[in-house]
Design an enzyme around this catalytic site. Structure first.
Site, PDB file in Angstrom:
ATOM      1  N   LYS A 163      97.466  49.717  64.689  1.00 34.19           N
ATOM      2  CA  LYS A 163      97.858  48.409  65.219  1.00 34.19           C
ATOM      3  C   LYS A 163      98.247  47.517  64.052  1.00 34.19           C
ATOM      4  O   LYS A 163      97.399  47.001  63.327  1.00 34.19           O
ATOM      5  CB  LYS A 163      96.722  47.739  65.997  1.00 34.19           C
ATOM      6  CG  LYS A 163      97.242  46.498  66.725  1.00 34.19           C
ATOM      7  CD  LYS A 163      96.143  45.623  67.278  1.00 34.19           C
ATOM      8  CE  LYS A 163      95.688  44.560  66.308  1.00 34.19           C
ATOM      9  NZ  LYS A 163      96.740  43.624  65.828  1.00 34.19           N
ATOM     10  N   GLU A 189      87.562  45.906  54.739  1.00 33.85           N
ATOM     11  CA  GLU A 189      87.991  45.131  53.567  1.00 33.85           C
ATOM     12  C   GLU A 189      88.248  43.714  54.043  1.00 33.85           C
ATOM     13  O   GLU A 189      89.160  43.486  54.834  1.00 33.85           O
ATOM     14  CB  GLU A 189      89.271  45.709  52.958  1.00 33.85           C
ATOM     15  CG  GLU A 189      89.112  47.086  52.349  1.00 33.85           C
ATOM     16  CD  GLU A 189      88.066  47.153  51.261  1.00 33.85           C
ATOM     17  OE1 GLU A 189      87.685  46.100  50.699  1.00 33.85           O
ATOM     18  OE2 GLU A 189      87.607  48.271  50.995  1.00 33.85           O
ATOM     19  N   CYS A 201      94.012  38.965  49.443  1.00 32.82           N
ATOM     20  CA  CYS A 201      92.552  38.953  49.387  1.00 32.82           C
ATOM     21  C   CYS A 201      92.091  39.012  47.939  1.00 32.82           C
ATOM     22  O   CYS A 201      90.961  38.669  47.636  1.00 32.82           O
ATOM     23  CB  CYS A 201      91.952  40.077  50.217  1.00 32.82           C
ATOM     24  SG  CYS A 201      92.588  41.663  49.800  1.00 32.82           S
ATOM     25  N   GLU A 246      87.212  31.087  51.513  1.00 35.01           N
ATOM     26  CA  GLU A 246      88.526  31.663  51.212  1.00 35.01           C
ATOM     27  C   GLU A 246      89.592  30.802  51.877  1.00 35.01           C
ATOM     28  O   GLU A 246      89.587  30.628  53.096  1.00 35.01           O
ATOM     29  CB  GLU A 246      88.612  33.094  51.745  1.00 35.01           C
ATOM     30  CG  GLU A 246      89.895  33.789  51.356  1.00 35.01           C
ATOM     31  CD  GLU A 246      89.971  35.226  51.861  1.00 35.01           C
ATOM     32  OE1 GLU A 246      89.577  35.475  53.020  1.00 35.01           O
ATOM     33  OE2 GLU A 246      90.439  36.078  51.095  1.00 35.01           O
TER      34      GLU A 246
HETATM   35  C1  UN1 Z   1      95.277  42.482  49.926  1.00 37.52           C
HETATM   36  O1  UN1 Z   1      95.550  41.309  49.677  1.00 37.52           O
HETATM   37  O2  UN1 Z   1      94.763  42.797  51.022  1.00 37.52           O
HETATM   38  O3  UN1 Z   1      95.708  44.255  44.109  1.00 37.52           O
HETATM   39  C2  UN1 Z   1      95.617  43.597  49.039  1.00 37.52           C
HETATM   40  C3  UN1 Z   1      96.485  43.539  44.718  1.00 37.52           C
HETATM   41  C4  UN1 Z   1      97.438  44.142  45.707  1.00 37.52           C
HETATM   42  C5  UN1 Z   1      96.779  44.407  47.026  1.00 37.52           C
HETATM   43  C6  UN1 Z   1      96.172  43.223  47.695  1.00 37.52           C
HETATM   44  N1  UN1 Z   1      97.929  45.366  45.148  1.00 37.52           N
HETATM   45  O4  UN1 Z   1      96.533  42.333  44.549  1.00 37.52           O
END
Ligand code: UN1
Length: 495
Positions: free
Chosen positions: A175, A249, A283, A383
């Site tokens: 999804k 995650e 993230c 965040e």
């Molecule tokens: C994310 O924001 O879910 O290491 C992943 C990094 C990227 C991946 C981020 N390659 O900043």
């Protein structure tokens, strides 16, 4: 005329059973309608899960290196289509073309890595307690895997889960995020063109209803999720009740420490791209800068000067550094955090407002920096997922680590220093799944474990061999070639 996007179930493109759709817009220019997307529900999820179940036996029985060949071909085809997919991704979720190319590149790297792993997928063979007996543990796929991902890395992050899961012999119901379905579909189309058989990968578009049905479906054996803490933990509760493995995650509040001996020009680039690249919507984004007092004022001045040069705009225009936020709600959330930052006493050094960009009605926000941030402030803890950097001033390495570790998240972290001892201490001391030394908090590589500690995750990892540890389970096998009944515990009890 905008496209009608579709689901992909059991080898066929199809709409949602209900006939309902939702609209998908370009966040840089919301009048640009990308397409109508199926708003799927339980019936669509059911069809997809059944298709994945039916395809499972034949896919898991395909020799792993043959599965690997299809993954390798997927990587090759993604490389051929990289620019086209990246252009569509920029149009759909806003980050600049140079970044969306990087997103597709992560998927290419993951395809090649996962393909190569199909010639290993090592188990273990170990000596038996008994004579004429052999022990081994082999890796087996989990079954039908539900993949639920966010919009900010709409190809890379699904690829981190889908490629290792497929390599290990699982089948998939995917999804994509409702904010980036087109990118997800272009990714899946590429895998199909590379030869993934019918039913092995299925796509169900939609939002919460589809996601919930996927998590709860009895034929879905495991879940891989990237997204918010709130959604992730609620899915995990369901998985706990249904006894399904889940890999989570979730959020980050990633600190960059700049020590008094840091190369400030190097740290400057890291801070700018870590905080404002992808409009802060990673993230792994650098959302906290922890600066030694000896360099704090100079370094903040440097960031202010450099941030002014960043060009906001449509990511498909040459020269754009920073694109829009994903949607109106994100813009409102970011602005609310900025207002709270001011109310709670942080000093707004620059930015702090929606940005006007010529001729574009998109959700642009100024790169923003607060100084005088203290740990009790909301902007120090939550965040924000936008271009907002919170700066702390500290007097020592120990204080820097205390500040860095004083959040509930623990994804990425970084330290800029020339001191080898401090570097190694930081690798040990920072409570995070990832620590960069003299690099920003962003930039994960496909063959390395990716994930976080504390409220960022649940102990699982994407990336590298760690991903295979989640997408497989062990079967232990004992082969007795003594020709007699041997009893391990009884024979060894007197020893
Ligand atoms: C994310 O924001 O879910 O290491 C992943 C990094 C990227 C991946 C981020 N390659 O900043």
């Amino acid at each position: 005329m905008p496209d009608t996007l579709q689901n992909y179930i059991d080898g066929r493109w199809t709409g949602a059973d209900s006939g309902r759709t939702f609209k998908n817009h370009n966040p840089a220019a919301p009048d640009d309608l990308i397409g109508h997307v199926p708003d799927s529900g339980a019936a669509d999820v059911n069809a997809a899960a059944q298709a994945a179940r039916n395809a499972f036996d034949s896919w898991r029985s395909t020799p792993a290196p043959n599965r690997g060949k299809i993954l390798k071909a997927s990587g090759d085809l993604l490389a051929e289509r990289k620019d086209d997919i990246a252009r569509a991704m920029t149009r759909e979720m806003g980050k600049p073309f140079f970044e969306t190319k990087g997103d597709v590149q992560e998927a290419i790297d993951t395809a090649y890595y996962a393909a190569s792993e199909t010639r290993r997928l090592f188990g273990t063979t170990v000596p038996s307690e008994l004579p004429d007996k052999m022990n081994m543990a082999i890796r087996r796929p989990l079954g039908v895997c539900g993949i639920i991902t966010a919009w900010n890395f709409p190809v890379a992050v699904p690829s981190w889960k889908i490629f290792p899961a497929l390599a290990a012999g699982n089948t998939i119901v995917f999804k994509p995020s409702e904010d980036a379905p087109h990118s997800g579909l272009l990714f899946v189309q590429t895998l199909l063109d590379a030869g993934i058989p019918d039913g092995v990968i299925n796509v169900v578009n939609g939002a919460d209803t589809a996601g919930k049905a996927l998590v709860e479906h009895p034929e879905v054996d495991a879940i891989g999720f990237t997204g918010s803490y709130e959604v992730g933990t609620s899915i995990a509760e369901t998985c706990g009740r249904l006894n399904k493995p889940i890999s989570l995650e979730m959020g980050g509040k990633n600190p960059m420490i700049v020590m008094d001996d840091a190369d400030l020009n190097l740290a400057l680039e890291g801070a700018i791209w870590g905080a404002y690249g992808t409009t802060g919507q990673r993230c792994t984004a650098t959302s906290r800068l922890i600066c030694h007092e000896a360099v704090h004022d100079d370094f903040v001045d440097m960031i202010a000067d450099e941030a002014e040069t960043l060009v906001l705009g449509d990511g498909n225009q040459d020269g754009t550094d920073v694109g829009p936020l994903i949607n109106e709600a994100a813009l409102e959330t970011v602005h609310r955090y900025v207002e709270v930052g001011k109310d709670e006493g942080a000093t707004l050094r620059f930015g702090g407002a929606p940005a006007d960009v010529d001729d574009l009605e998109g959700h642009f926000y100024e790169p923003t920096l607060f100084t005088d941030v203290t740990l009790d402030m909301t902007i120090a803890q939550e965040e924000i997922f936008g271009p907002v950097l919170a700066v702390f001033e500290v007097g020592s390495y120990d204080e820097a680590v205390d500040v860095a570790n004083s959040t509930r998240f623990g994804l990425s972290s970084s330290i800029y220093t020339q001191d080898v001892n401090k570097s190694f201490q930081a690798m040990r001391d920072l409570e995070a799944g990832i620590t960069y030394v003299n690099g920003p908090t962003i930039g994960a590589e496909a063959h390395m474990p990716f994930g976080g500690v504390k409220d960022t995750g649940n102990g699982q990892r994407d990336g590298g061999y760690a991903a295979f540890e989640f997408w497989t389970e062990h079967k232990t096998v004992y082969i007795d070639y003594s020709g007699q009944l041997q009893k391990a515990q009884m024979d060894s009890v007197d020893d």
